[in-house]
Scaffold this motif. Structure first.
Motif, PDB file in Angstrom:
ATOM      1  N   LEU A 175     -41.122 -22.783  64.088  1.00 39.85           N
ATOM      2  CA  LEU A 175     -41.051 -24.036  63.559  1.00 39.85           C
ATOM      3  C   LEU A 175     -40.006 -24.977  63.953  1.00 39.85           C
ATOM      4  CD1 LEU A 175     -41.643 -22.686  59.499  1.00 39.85           C
ATOM      5  CD2 LEU A 175     -43.394 -24.066  61.298  1.00 39.85           C
ATOM      6  N   ALA A 176     -40.215 -26.067  64.223  1.00 40.32           N
ATOM      7  CA  ALA A 176     -38.900 -26.905  64.580  1.00 40.32           C
ATOM      8  C   ALA A 176     -39.046 -28.074  64.264  1.00 40.32           C
ATOM      9  CB  ALA A 176     -39.020 -26.919  66.437  1.00 40.32           C
ATOM     10  N   ASP A 177     -37.703 -28.590  63.580  1.00 40.11           N
ATOM     11  CA  ASP A 177     -37.602 -30.043  63.106  1.00 40.11           C
ATOM     12  C   ASP A 177     -37.602 -30.927  64.185  1.00 40.11           C
ATOM     13  OD1 ASP A 177     -37.945 -29.066  60.566  1.00 40.11           O
ATOM     14  OD2 ASP A 177     -35.887 -29.313  60.031  1.00 40.11           O
ATOM     15  N   LEU A 178     -38.472 -31.955  64.354  1.00 41.80           N
ATOM     16  CA  LEU A 178     -38.371 -32.950  65.467  1.00 41.80           C
ATOM     17  C   LEU A 178     -38.614 -34.343  65.095  1.00 41.80           C
ATOM     18  CD1 LEU A 178     -40.514 -31.236  68.023  1.00 41.80           C
ATOM     19  CD2 LEU A 178     -38.160 -31.028  68.092  1.00 41.80           C
ATOM     20  N   PRO A 179     -37.713 -34.937  64.251  1.00 43.94           N
ATOM     21  CA  PRO A 179     -38.021 -35.964  63.557  1.00 43.94           C
ATOM     22  C   PRO A 179     -37.992 -37.256  64.655  1.00 43.94           C
ATOM     23  CG  PRO A 179     -35.601 -35.471  63.098  1.00 43.94           C
ATOM     24  CD  PRO A 179     -36.347 -34.170  63.789  1.00 43.94           C
TER      25      PRO A 179
ATOM     26  N   LEU B 285     -48.107 -30.638  65.494  1.00 46.65           N
ATOM     27  CA  LEU B 285     -47.019 -31.309  65.197  1.00 46.65           C
ATOM     28  C   LEU B 285     -47.656 -32.168  64.010  1.00 46.65           C
ATOM     29  CD1 LEU B 285     -44.283 -32.487  65.870  1.00 46.65           C
ATOM     30  CD2 LEU B 285     -45.362 -34.440  67.229  1.00 46.65           C
ATOM     31  N   LYS B 286     -46.862 -31.962  62.833  1.00 47.89           N
ATOM     32  CA  LYS B 286     -47.110 -32.591  61.687  1.00 47.89           C
ATOM     33  C   LYS B 286     -45.843 -32.807  60.737  1.00 47.89           C
ATOM     34  CE  LYS B 286     -50.065 -31.282  57.896  1.00 47.89           C
ATOM     35  NZ  LYS B 286     -50.466 -30.045  57.367  1.00 47.89           N
ATOM     36  N   CYS B 287     -46.088 -34.181  60.340  1.00 45.22           N
ATOM     37  CA  CYS B 287     -44.541 -34.533  59.554  1.00 45.22           C
ATOM     38  C   CYS B 287     -43.349 -34.300  60.201  1.00 45.22           C
ATOM     39  CB  CYS B 287     -44.636 -34.242  58.260  1.00 45.22           C
ATOM     40  SG  CYS B 287     -46.197 -34.609  57.315  1.00 45.22           S
ATOM     41  N   GLY B 288     -43.125 -34.403  61.703  1.00 44.72           N
ATOM     42  CA  GLY B 288     -42.048 -34.127  62.343  1.00 44.72           C
ATOM     43  C   GLY B 288     -41.789 -32.806  62.614  1.00 44.72           C
TER      44      GLY B 288
ATOM     45  N   ALA C 297     -36.300 -37.398  57.764  1.00 49.25           N
ATOM     46  CA  ALA C 297     -36.633 -36.353  56.748  1.00 49.25           C
ATOM     47  C   ALA C 297     -37.948 -35.431  57.293  1.00 49.25           C
ATOM     48  CB  ALA C 297     -37.205 -36.952  55.463  1.00 49.25           C
ATOM     49  N   PRO C 298     -37.814 -34.686  58.169  1.00 47.25           N
ATOM     50  CA  PRO C 298     -38.770 -33.786  58.982  1.00 47.25           C
ATOM     51  C   PRO C 298     -39.197 -33.020  57.863  1.00 47.25           C
ATOM     52  CG  PRO C 298     -36.829 -33.496  59.908  1.00 47.25           C
ATOM     53  CD  PRO C 298     -36.496 -34.491  59.120  1.00 47.25           C
ATOM     54  N   GLY C 299     -40.634 -32.739  57.982  1.00 49.73           N
ATOM     55  CA  GLY C 299     -41.171 -31.581  57.279  1.00 49.73           C
ATOM     56  C   GLY C 299     -41.059 -31.539  55.660  1.00 49.73           C
ATOM     57  N   VAL C 300     -40.999 -32.845  55.123  1.00 49.86           N
ATOM     58  CA  VAL C 300     -40.798 -33.179  53.594  1.00 49.86           C
ATOM     59  C   VAL C 300     -42.455 -33.191  53.084  1.00 49.86           C
ATOM     60  CG1 VAL C 300     -40.301 -34.365  51.903  1.00 49.86           C
ATOM     61  CG2 VAL C 300     -38.826 -34.107  53.659  1.00 49.86           C
ATOM     62  N   ASP C 301     -42.757 -32.393  52.202  1.00 44.25           N
ATOM     63  CA  ASP C 301     -44.213 -32.278  51.610  1.00 44.25           C
ATOM     64  C   ASP C 301     -44.491 -33.909  51.396  1.00 44.25           C
ATOM     65  OD1 ASP C 301     -46.577 -32.169  50.300  1.00 44.25           O
ATOM     66  OD2 ASP C 301     -45.852 -30.241  49.582  1.00 44.25           O
ATOM     67  N   PRO C 302     -45.311 -34.646  51.894  1.00 41.42           N
ATOM     68  CA  PRO C 302     -45.644 -36.185  51.333  1.00 41.42           C
ATOM     69  C   PRO C 302     -45.929 -35.994  49.886  1.00 41.42           C
ATOM     70  CG  PRO C 302     -46.906 -35.467  53.682  1.00 41.42           C
ATOM     71  CD  PRO C 302     -46.323 -34.112  52.838  1.00 41.42           C
ATOM     72  N   SER C 303     -46.720 -35.047  49.048  1.00 41.18           N
ATOM     73  CA  SER C 303     -47.102 -35.118  47.874  1.00 41.18           C
ATOM     74  C   SER C 303     -45.972 -35.227  46.990  1.00 41.18           C
ATOM     75  CB  SER C 303     -48.148 -34.041  47.571  1.00 41.18           C
ATOM     76  OG  SER C 303     -47.336 -32.722  47.718  1.00 41.18           O
ATOM     77  N   THR C 304     -44.733 -34.649  47.485  1.00 42.63           N
ATOM     78  CA  THR C 304     -43.584 -34.440  46.522  1.00 42.63           C
ATOM     79  C   THR C 304     -42.601 -35.616  46.653  1.00 42.63           C
ATOM     80  OG1 THR C 304     -41.985 -33.220  48.205  1.00 42.63           O
ATOM     81  CG2 THR C 304     -43.522 -31.826  47.004  1.00 42.63           C
ATOM     82  N   LEU C 305     -42.840 -36.394  47.793  1.00 44.16           N
ATOM     83  CA  LEU C 305     -41.955 -37.677  47.858  1.00 44.16           C
ATOM     84  C   LEU C 305     -42.358 -38.646  46.788  1.00 44.16           C
ATOM     85  CD1 LEU C 305     -42.126 -38.618  51.889  1.00 44.16           C
ATOM     86  CD2 LEU C 305     -40.061 -38.250  50.228  1.00 44.16           C
ATOM     87  N   SER C 306     -41.262 -38.937  46.353  1.00 42.65           N
ATOM     88  CA  SER C 306     -41.458 -40.322  45.494  1.00 42.65           C
ATOM     89  C   SER C 306     -40.108 -41.019  45.362  1.00 42.65           C
ATOM     90  CB  SER C 306     -41.383 -39.728  43.751  1.00 42.65           C
ATOM     91  OG  SER C 306     -40.388 -40.001  43.129  1.00 42.65           O
TER      92      SER C 306
END
Lengths: 131, 152
Positions: free
Chosen positions: A43-47, A106-109, B63-72
């Motif tokens: 898993l890699a963070d790529l914002p 790739l999903k959500c960065g 904010a990479p990888g943040v679960d969209p359902s928890t974002l508020s």
């Protein structure tokens, strides 16, 4: 899985030198690697990296992740805490990874790479014969 | 008596400060490792940039990888609050299965003071490629007005 390039802090330092050479600034993205029964997951963070701007390849047993991040916000910047940078990181793969079966998502960065183990590297139940 | 040398005093002071920062280790530590450590950087996640044009203020958060359902998000007056949770992995993975664990994860809350009054009803947010982009249209009275110059 060994890392091929220099460790993250050094890459980070190199990126701070000249701010004008924007296109050439790279940092190593932070990664998590865990093992499952069937293989490894990276898993890699790529914002800020869109799917089109991401390049993942395997060549000569080396896995390369390269991504270009881009701002999409209009207007003039008034307050800045970070700059989007390009990402680059390489890993050396062992022979135990089935290189033809690697998948990337790739999903959500976050880039998720699945590296399945080659058949012969999978754990095998050994039957005990009582004779 | 030694002559007073202000440059030397400054230099000593600078070295003293450098030493303090070196000891705390924050300068050499990449942000992603410290992002969720309590006390050190807990209040600075996600990192944000603010942009402005004549109609709106735009906030871009890393904010990479943040679960969209928890974002508020909520706006009260000119304070914007962002809360959410970044999980390490979606499923259940045993800690001993990890070979590397570099990504910062956890829950976060951040409050930001906006530089202008905004119209709370028209705020909208997008989450794309790990960037949270919040568009905050300015309140009517905060927008710049063109003033015509009368030539008389």
């Amino acid at each position: 899985m060994a890392e091929k390039t220099v460790a993250a802090p050094e890459v980070q330092k190199a990126s701070m030198t000249e701010s004008t050479r924007h296109q050439e600034r790279y940092v190593a993205p932070p990664v998590d690697i865990y093992e499952t029964r069937d293989g490894l997951v990276v898993l890699a963070d790529l914002p800020g990296v869109a799917k089109e701007a991401l390049d993942v390849r395997v060549d000569n047993n080396v896995l390369t992740i390269r991504g270009h991040a881009r701002h999409v916000v209009p207007g003039e910047v008034t307050y800045r805490e970070y700059e989007l940078v390009n990402f680059f990181r390489q890993f050396e793969l062992s022979d135990k990874v089935d290189q033809g079966q690697i998948t990337a998502d790739l999903k959500c960065g976050v880039l998720t790479l699945s590296l399945p183990k080659a058949e012969e590297a999978k754990p095998r139940q050994i039957e005990v014969r009582v004779g | 008596m030694a002559e007073l040398n202000p440059w030397q005093t400054l230099e000593t002071f600078r070295r003293e400060l450098d030493r303090v920062f070196d000891e705390t280790g924050t300068r050499n530590e990449p942000f992603f490792r410290t992002a969720f450590l309590p006390g050190r950087a807990a209040r600075r996640y996600p990192l944000t940039n603010l942009y402005e044009d004549k109609d709106a203020v735009y906030l871009e958060a890393l904010a990479p990888g943040v679960d969209p359902s928890t974002l508020s998000l909520s706006v009260v007056g000119n304070t914007l609050s962002i809360t959410g949770e970044k999980r390490r992995v979606a499923g259940d993975v045993k800690p001993e299965a990890f070979h590397r664990s570099e990504r910062a994860t956890g829950k976060f809350v951040r409050h930001l003071q906006l530089p202008v009054e905004v119209d709370e009803n028209k705020v909208h947010a997008d989450y794309k490629d790990g960037l949270l982009i919040v568009t905050l249209p300015k309140a009517e009275k905060a927008k710049p007005k063109q003033i015509a110059v009368q030539v008389g």
